[in-house]
Design a protein around this motif. Structure first.
Motif, PDB file in Angstrom:
ATOM      1  N   LEU A 252       1.171   8.104   4.817  1.00 55.58           N
ATOM      2  CA  LEU A 252       1.709   6.990   4.050  1.00 55.58           C
ATOM      3  C   LEU A 252       3.231   6.989   4.109  1.00 55.58           C
ATOM      4  CD1 LEU A 252       1.820   4.726   1.935  1.00 55.58           C
ATOM      5  CD2 LEU A 252       1.465   6.473   0.172  1.00 55.58           C
TER       6      LEU A 252
ATOM      7  N   TRP B  81     -13.135  -2.734   1.266  1.00 56.23           N
ATOM      8  CA  TRP B  81     -11.863  -3.375   0.911  1.00 56.23           C
ATOM      9  C   TRP B  81     -11.968  -4.903   0.977  1.00 56.23           C
ATOM     10  CZ3 TRP B  81      -7.970  -0.267  -0.807  1.00 56.23           C
ATOM     11  CH2 TRP B  81      -6.708  -0.847  -1.024  1.00 56.23           C
TER      12      TRP B  81
ATOM     13  N   GLU C 294      -4.930  -7.674  -3.469  1.00 56.91           N
ATOM     14  CA  GLU C 294      -4.692  -6.268  -3.776  1.00 56.91           C
ATOM     15  C   GLU C 294      -4.039  -6.130  -5.146  1.00 56.91           C
ATOM     16  OE1 GLU C 294      -2.521  -4.892  -0.386  1.00 56.91           O
ATOM     17  OE2 GLU C 294      -4.308  -4.838   0.870  1.00 56.91           O
TER      18      GLU C 294
ATOM     19  N   CYS D 171       4.769   0.637  -3.273  1.00 50.36           N
ATOM     20  CA  CYS D 171       4.047   1.027  -2.055  1.00 50.36           C
ATOM     21  C   CYS D 171       3.560   2.466  -2.132  1.00 50.36           C
ATOM     22  CB  CYS D 171       4.950   0.856  -0.838  1.00 50.36           C
ATOM     23  SG  CYS D 171       5.137  -0.834  -0.249  1.00 50.36           S
TER      24      CYS D 171
ATOM     25  N   HIS E 131      -0.454   2.277  -1.833  1.00 51.79           N
ATOM     26  CA  HIS E 131      -1.049   2.252  -0.507  1.00 51.79           C
ATOM     27  C   HIS E 131      -1.685   3.569  -0.088  1.00 51.79           C
ATOM     28  CE1 HIS E 131       1.272  -1.593   0.248  1.00 51.79           C
ATOM     29  NE2 HIS E 131       0.060  -1.874   0.676  1.00 51.79           N
TER      30      HIS E 131
ATOM     31  N   GLU F 158      -5.417   1.539   9.503  1.00 53.80           N
ATOM     32  CA  GLU F 158      -4.193   2.234   9.108  1.00 53.80           C
ATOM     33  C   GLU F 158      -2.959   1.491   9.624  1.00 53.80           C
ATOM     34  OE1 GLU F 158      -2.580   6.762   9.544  1.00 53.80           O
ATOM     35  OE2 GLU F 158      -4.328   6.305   8.300  1.00 53.80           O
TER      36      GLU F 158
ATOM     37  N   VAL G  51      -2.206  -1.413   7.331  1.00 52.92           N
ATOM     38  CA  VAL G  51      -1.498  -1.006   6.116  1.00 52.92           C
ATOM     39  C   VAL G  51      -0.037  -0.730   6.434  1.00 52.92           C
ATOM     40  CG1 VAL G  51      -1.397   0.655   4.222  1.00 52.92           C
ATOM     41  CG2 VAL G  51      -3.609  -0.050   5.121  1.00 52.92           C
TER      42      VAL G  51
ATOM     43  N   LYS H 148       1.856  -3.883   6.571  1.00 54.54           N
ATOM     44  CA  LYS H 148       2.111  -4.416   5.229  1.00 54.54           C
ATOM     45  C   LYS H 148       3.294  -3.702   4.599  1.00 54.54           C
ATOM     46  CE  LYS H 148      -2.163  -4.036   3.662  1.00 54.54           C
ATOM     47  NZ  LYS H 148      -3.298  -4.070   2.727  1.00 54.54           N
ATOM     48  N   ILE H 149       3.362  -2.388   4.776  1.00 53.65           N
ATOM     49  CA  ILE H 149       4.481  -1.623   4.230  1.00 53.65           C
ATOM     50  C   ILE H 149       5.790  -2.092   4.856  1.00 53.65           C
ATOM     51  CG2 ILE H 149       5.533   0.678   4.193  1.00 53.65           C
ATOM     52  CD1 ILE H 149       2.674   1.793   3.854  1.00 53.65           C
TER      53      ILE H 149
END
Length: 429
Positions: free
Chosen positions: A73, A120, A299, A315, A319, A341, A344, A347-348
């Motif tokens: 992450l 999800w 989310e 985040c 996340h 992954e 994600v 998105k970050i």
């Protein structure tokens, strides 16, 4: 300075707030990692590149892009921070940021596998379909305006449910905009072909389906007739906040027919509409359509702060959920695992890297969305026990750790007790 930034961005990594990692013989706990991220964010907000470099150097030595979920992450968080720091250095520094991994368009089968890997997306499908089925009970015809990012993967299940309705299924229309947020999952199949596939499936279930693709005057229609209507070349997608206006540019496609119930389904969509007045205007437009039901799935995280540090903290605290859950869902070398992954990670990068919220992902929690819906003239519709039971049956197919809870009138998907995704159903009040 550029060399140091390049070194700082090498492998990435991160930790949850209660975790720890050994660094140079000392144990570094999660709160310390989070504090380093926040120091780096504050330094970048004040244009103090030197201080930001120092924080990134420490984070880089702790991190591992191949490590545990928490380390991976922060690998993405660090990558986004390095790219932002490089932009402060001008064109020469920006060139040092590593390019994002290329995105690959999936086949329909691969998209189905992607959606099925975790609950999800399927959580929202299941909860929303239950609410829709209840709302249109007794209607001779149903029109669904689909504002979603998963390319109609929700609708085969609804078609099957409608086919079993006592007294026979209603006629069904599904309308999708030709423009949508350019985010994963990407599908290498045009909407018109999806419409043909859905129409064939609906026919096999005894459901009459009309499928429309509209936007910017490029309306097309695919029905259950043997020869689908061909589509003109689509225009470039407008800004995300104008997507519904794009749909409205073809009013006949949305005009209600006699006995028809209108449903607007927003799945992972509202977070792509700029927060504040534009989001309110979007909901005002939805309400003006006079739907019998509006479903919203997104989310359960507040990532729309103008403060970079606040978005970094959001985040970090949110996340980790999917990173952690993925390790119970598939091997790390699974293509679907890697695609989830990477999605994600993108998105970050959007949350951390974009200053202008136009087109960036800016989610708000279910509680805040509920307040916004009420302010804009909607009333919540509670999910009945049958819908909640269908969600629980879905979760029984996945790893232990997934759960569901009720918050006000919404259902919330949880991972190890932490809120992940919410679904709400609303009607104009």
């Amino acid at each position: 300075m550029e060399q140091e930034l390049r070194t700082a961005g090498g492998s990435g990594g991160g930790l949850r707030a209660h975790s720890s990692v050994c660094f140079s013989g000392a144990l570094i706990d999660g709160p310390r990692i989070q504090q380093l991220l926040l120091h780096c964010a504050a330094a970048l907000e004040s244009n103090d590149v030197t201080l930001a470099q120092q924080a990134m150097w420490v984070l880089n030595n702790i991190a591992s892009s191949q490590g545990d979920p928490n380390q991976r992450l922060t690998s993405w968080l660090l990558r986004a921070l390095v790219a932002r720091a490089c932009r402060l250095c001008g064109p020469a520094g920006a060139a040092q940021a590593a390019p994002a991994p290329p995105e690959r368009a999936m086949s329909v089968t691969e998209l189905a596998e992607y959606v099925d890997l975790t609950p999800w997306h399927r959580f929202g499908f299941t909860a929303s379909n239950g609410a829709i089925l209840r709302a249109v009970a007794g209607s001779a015809a149903v029109h669904v305006v689909d504002l979603g990012v998963t390319r109609c993967m929700q609708w085969p299940t609804l078609i099957d449910m409608l086919s079993k309705r006592p007294g026979g299924p209603p006629a069904l229309r599904i309308t999708v905009p030709s423009a949508r947020p350019a985010v994963p999952p990407l599908l290498g199949v045009p909407d018109e072909e999806l419409g043909v596939r859905l129409a064939n499936f609906a026919r096999s279930k005894g459901v009459q389906l009309e499928f429309n693709v509209v936007g910017k005057g490029t309306g097309t229609s695919t029905s259950t007739s043997p020869t689908p209507t061909s589509s003109p070349k689509k225009q470039a997608a407008p800004l995300c906040q104008d997507l519904l206006a794009s749909v409205l540019s073809d009013p006949p496609s949305l005009a209600l027919r006699d006995g028809e119930a209108l449903v607007v389904n927003c799945q992972s969509w509202i977070r792509h509409v700029a927060p504040g007045s534009r989001r309110d205007a979007f909901l005002d437009t939805v309400r003006a359509l006079n739907p019998c039901l509006v479903t919203v799935t997104d989310e359960d995280a507040d990532l729309d702060s103008p403060s970079l540090a606040s978005r970094i903290e959001g985040c970090f605290n949110f996340h980790w959920i999917l990173f952690d859950a993925l390790d119970t869902s598939a091997p790390r070398d699974s293509p679907r695992w890697m695609e989830h992954e990477a999605a994600v990670g993108r998105k970050i990068e959007s949350v951390v890297g974009a200053d202008d919220a136009d087109g960036a992902e800016r989610s708000e929690s279910g509680a805040r969305l509920a307040e916004r819906m009420r302010r804009n003239g909607f009333a919540g519709v509670a999910f009945d026990e049958e819908a909640a039971g269908e969600v629980r049956r879905l979760l029984s197919e996945h790893a232990t750790g997934w759960g569901v809870k009720r918050e006000e009138d919404m259902l919330v998907l949880t991972w190890k007790g932490h809120g992940a995704v919410y679904t709400g159903a609303w009607t104009p009040s």
